[in-house]
Design an enzyme around this catalytic site. Structure first.
Site, mmCIF file in Angstrom:
data_model
loop_
_atom_site.group_PDB
_atom_site.id
_atom_site.type_symbol
_atom_site.label_atom_id
_atom_site.label_comp_id
_atom_site.label_asym_id
_atom_site.label_seq_id
_atom_site.Cartn_x
_atom_site.Cartn_y
_atom_site.Cartn_z
ATOM 1 N N HIS A 468 0.835 -1.203 0.000
ATOM 2 C CA HIS A 468 0.000 0.000 0.000
ATOM 3 C C HIS A 468 0.872 1.257 0.000
ATOM 4 O O HIS A 468 0.714 2.150 -0.838
ATOM 5 C CB HIS A 468 -0.919 -0.019 1.228
ATOM 6 C CG HIS A 468 -1.815 1.170 1.355
ATOM 7 N ND1 HIS A 468 -3.151 1.134 1.028
ATOM 8 C CD2 HIS A 468 -1.569 2.448 1.749
ATOM 9 C CE1 HIS A 468 -3.683 2.334 1.223
ATOM 10 N NE2 HIS A 468 -2.733 3.150 1.672
ATOM 11 N N GLU A 469 1.811 1.311 0.933
ATOM 12 C CA GLU A 469 2.661 2.504 1.025
ATOM 13 C C GLU A 469 3.541 2.651 -0.209
ATOM 14 O O GLU A 469 3.806 3.767 -0.656
ATOM 15 C CB GLU A 469 3.497 2.467 2.307
ATOM 16 C CG GLU A 469 2.673 2.505 3.604
ATOM 17 C CD GLU A 469 1.631 3.618 3.642
ATOM 18 O OE1 GLU A 469 1.842 4.685 3.014
ATOM 19 O OE2 GLU A 469 0.577 3.432 4.275
ATOM 20 N N HIS A 472 1.654 4.527 -2.866
ATOM 21 C CA HIS A 472 1.788 5.988 -2.714
ATOM 22 C C HIS A 472 3.174 6.431 -3.180
ATOM 23 O O HIS A 472 3.326 7.451 -3.846
ATOM 24 C CB HIS A 472 1.628 6.382 -1.237
ATOM 25 C CG HIS A 472 0.226 6.292 -0.721
ATOM 26 N ND1 HIS A 472 -0.834 6.935 -1.326
ATOM 27 C CD2 HIS A 472 -0.295 5.651 0.362
ATOM 28 C CE1 HIS A 472 -1.942 6.685 -0.636
ATOM 29 N NE2 HIS A 472 -1.644 5.909 0.386
ATOM 30 N N HIS A 475 3.495 6.607 -6.917
ATOM 31 C CA HIS A 475 2.743 7.775 -7.410
ATOM 32 C C HIS A 475 3.629 9.019 -7.319
ATOM 33 O O HIS A 475 3.624 9.876 -8.187
ATOM 34 C CB HIS A 475 1.493 7.952 -6.542
ATOM 35 C CG HIS A 475 0.384 8.719 -7.199
ATOM 36 N ND1 HIS A 475 -0.754 9.089 -6.517
ATOM 37 C CD2 HIS A 475 0.224 9.190 -8.450
ATOM 38 C CE1 HIS A 475 -1.554 9.746 -7.338
ATOM 39 N NE2 HIS A 475 -0.983 9.825 -8.508
#
Ligand SMILES: [Zn+2]
Length: 680
Positions: A468-469, A472, A475
């Protein structure tokens, strides 16, 4: 102290963690604030032209310096907290907040942005530049910059009053939570509650000078009782106390009912001052969703498609509770208890067992290989000053060997680190006078470190958090945008920010990917398929019930701020009841006062925004759906996701990025399928 020796003011390269000391903070921040204020005065003056070069770019440069210096302080505050650092942080934070508030209210700058927007030059700007100008004007407007003097006064008074009411709301809730205390002396009443919870309860009683065990409404005490206590009367008592917090069932000074009414009234008044019909419309202006009607339709569509699955979950639970637990009538205070028993009966496997298959080196290597395969990149070890010896540093290079970005990885829990997991930006990509400034990210988790000579072992949840991290992080790192305000995660709509992160989670449920990241810590064996199948089944356990519960909250929040009349005489509770009759499968008792403790929307910034949890899940699942169609490791689809979603950051509306990638509008089918709710 000489300014040029202050490492917080050195922006020439990576943060200088070995050199920064708490005493550097105040001088660096004071000097940057003074410098920026002097510059802004010059930029806002009539003599400065309303052009990108004359005022937007110098302002971006100045704000970037402050953000980088303060970002480094904030980062250290999060990962290497010491009393000295905390003190310096708290002493300087109000100054920084004050600066940003001032900037947001600088009407001369607002005038410059509007003049630029109306000029010939605007049409020649790149889409990214134009979007920065548009976002600035939007934010000025939403903070009331265009109102007349009387209206502006009223708007400011409302904002202040709303801040006070929100604080009051959360303080009431906290006080009400803390007001309930239950001491029990008979261990016979505590059957079923896990030993570690009982130990904590006994220590808490002891601390109060009481015999026996102490129970409260705080999560670590309340949740295990609801989940494990065989004593039904105890569960009922705790449940009643919990769901009536801060309501008319308690003391009047802690009752949130009238605060809710005032908050709703004032939010509507503020929205109408800005020229909107209601608060929901205002809330959606900077978001990806266009209109409240669109959000409602989205939520109702999901509700219609998941209700039968929720009903099935509920019927199964009722039947199990009646047959195996002797609970002929399943009450609200039985639900968590019966669910836990059913879960264990069906999917007995322990996190501990799964953990043996996920040693850190294997997981990290698997994650890196996935990123390299999908996006045609290479991740290599690199060197940098770090804040803790356990921190590692890597570089991402393209197929041509050119640098793309760099990142720090700080995986293990420490006493000096705040809880949770997060990604933060250290340096943002932009083009400065021709040269590319490459992005740098922090990836921080709180996993247990290695013990003895064994590597750190991760639970499957830990692996999901890491992915998940990294979503980010990618991105931020894979952006190709040249302008700060919309580069990487900057300027991305609030309800679209979680798309890349939740997207990455999908790979943790992909057998071909996951299997490659496992090696039993003792035997080296891969994760067995049978265990993986159990994990998948457990993941979807009661997913229907969970879905309709989230939808109930989301619909309540959106209607409350959209078509609910705050002075019409109808109560929020009546609205909630009506929504429940439509979407819920489990009706709580009439005394349940959920609105009075819904702090997300009354004190947490999620008003008319609670839907965004589901919204982002739908987008990420649907995006992943294309990988399922084309092959989950297909580099062509990977390149497209990178080009159309990750690389463009906030430089265009998220819905355009999504459609450019997916070739159509988002649909909810993939999310339902991933949750085991596929419609035949
Ligand atoms: Zn996230």
């Amino acid at each position: 102290m000489l300014m040029n020796s202050n490492p917080l003011l050195d922006f020439s390269g990576l943060p200088r963690f070995a050199a920064v000391k708490p005493e550097h903070i105040a001088p660096a921040i004071d000097s940057l604030l003074a410098e920026n204020r002097a510059l802004i005065e010059r930029l806002a003056a009539p003599a400065t032209a309303s052009t990108w070069e004359a005022f937007v770019e110098p302002l971006e440069d100045a704000n970037e310096r402050l953000s980088r210096a303060w970002g480094m302080v904030g980062h250290l505050h999060g990962v290497l907290d010491s009393p000295e650092l905390r003190e310096a942080y708290s002493a300087n934070e109000p100054k920084v907040v004050q600066y940003w508030t001032e900037l947001g209210q600088n009407l001369a700058l607002f005038g410059k942005y509007k003049a630029l927007r109306a000029s010939e030059e605007y049409r020649a700007l790149t889409p990214a530049q134009a979007r920065i100008v548009d976002n600035e004007i939007r934010d000025f407007r939403l903070s009331g910059a265009e109102l007349g003097p009387e209206e502006k006064k009223r708007f400011a008074a409302i904002a202040e009053e709303l801040a006070r009411l929100s604080t009051q709301f959360s303080e009431n809730l906290l006080d009400a939570t803390n007001a309930f205390v239950l001491y029990l002396e008979d261990k016979g009443e505590l059957a079923g509650i896990p030993e570690d919870v009982l130990e904590a309860a006994r220590a808490a009683a002891e601390k109060d000078g009481k015999p026996g065990w102490k129970f409260t409404l705080q999560a670590p005490s309340y949740l295990p009782v609801m989940q494990y206590a065989d004593n039904r009367a105890l569960r009922e008592k705790m449940y009643h106390a919990y769901v009536t917090r801060a309501s008319e069932f308690g003391p009047a000074e802690r009752d949130n009912t009238s605060l809710i009414a005032q908050i709703l009234r004032l939010r509507r008044e503020a929205a109408q001052l800005l020229g909107y019909a209601n608060h929901a419309e205002v809330s959606l202006v900077p978001k990806m969703a266009d209109r409240p009607e669109q959000v409602i339709a989205f939520l109702e569509d999901l509700a219609a498609k998941s209700k039968s699955f929720a009903q099935r979950d509920y019927d199964e639970l009722k039947a199990f509770a009646a047959r195996d637990l002797g609970l002929a009538q399943l009450e609200a205070w039985d639900a968590a208890y019966a669910s836990e028993k059913l879960r264990i009966a069906r999917y007995a496997f322990s996190d501990q067992e799964v953990k043996q298959y996920f040693p850190e080196p294997k997981v990290l290597a698997g994650l890196f290989r996935l990123i390299e395969t999908l996006y045609g990149l290479r991740i290599e070890n690199d060197q940098a000053e770090v804040w803790d010896p356990a921190v590692r540093f890597f570089r991402i290079v393209g197929a041509d060997g050119a640098l793309v970005g760099r990142f720090y990885v700080d995986l293990y829990a420490r006493e000096t680190k705040r809880g949770g997991a997060w990604m933060d930006d250290a340096v943002t990509r932009r083009r400065k006078r021709g040269d590319v400034q490459h992005p740098v990210a922090y990836l921080v988790c709180n996993f247990p470190g290695p013990v003895g000579n064994k590597p750190a072992l991760f639970t499957h949840d830990d692996v999901i958090t890491l992915f998940h991290e990294f979503g980010h992080g990618l991105h931020h790192l894979l952006t190709r945008v040249d302008y700060l305000g919309v580069s990487g995660i900057h300027g991305v709509e609030w309800d679209a920010v979680e798309l890349p992160s939740q997207f990455m989670e999908n790979f943790c449920w992909e057998w071909d990917v996951l299997r490659e990241m496992t090696a039993h810590v003792d035997t080296g064996a891969r994760l067995p398929r049978t265990l993986f199948d159990k994990m998948i089944a457990a993941k979807n356990f009661q997913s229907g019930m969970q879905m309709v519960r989230q939808l109930e909250f989301s619909l309540f929040d959106m209607h409350l701020h959209w078509d609910f009349d705050p002075v019409g005489g109808r109560t929020p509770l009546a609205l909630l009841d009506e929504i429940r009759r439509k979407v819920a499968v489990m009706m709580p008792p009439a005394y349940n006062r959920f609105p009075n403790n819904f702090s997300h929307i009354f004190s947490g910034g999620y008003s008319a925004g609670y839907y965004s949890y589901k919204w982002a899940e739908v987008l990420s699942a649907d995006a992943y759906g294309l990988f399922e169609e084309k092959g989950v490791l297909d580099p062509v689809t990977g390149a497209r996701f990178r080009d159309e979603v990750l690389a463009v950051g906030g430089s265009r509306p998220a819905i355009e990025s999504f459609k450019a990638f997916r070739g159509r509008e988002p649909t909810v089918e993939a999310l339902l399928r991933h949750n085991g709710m596929a419609v035949a």
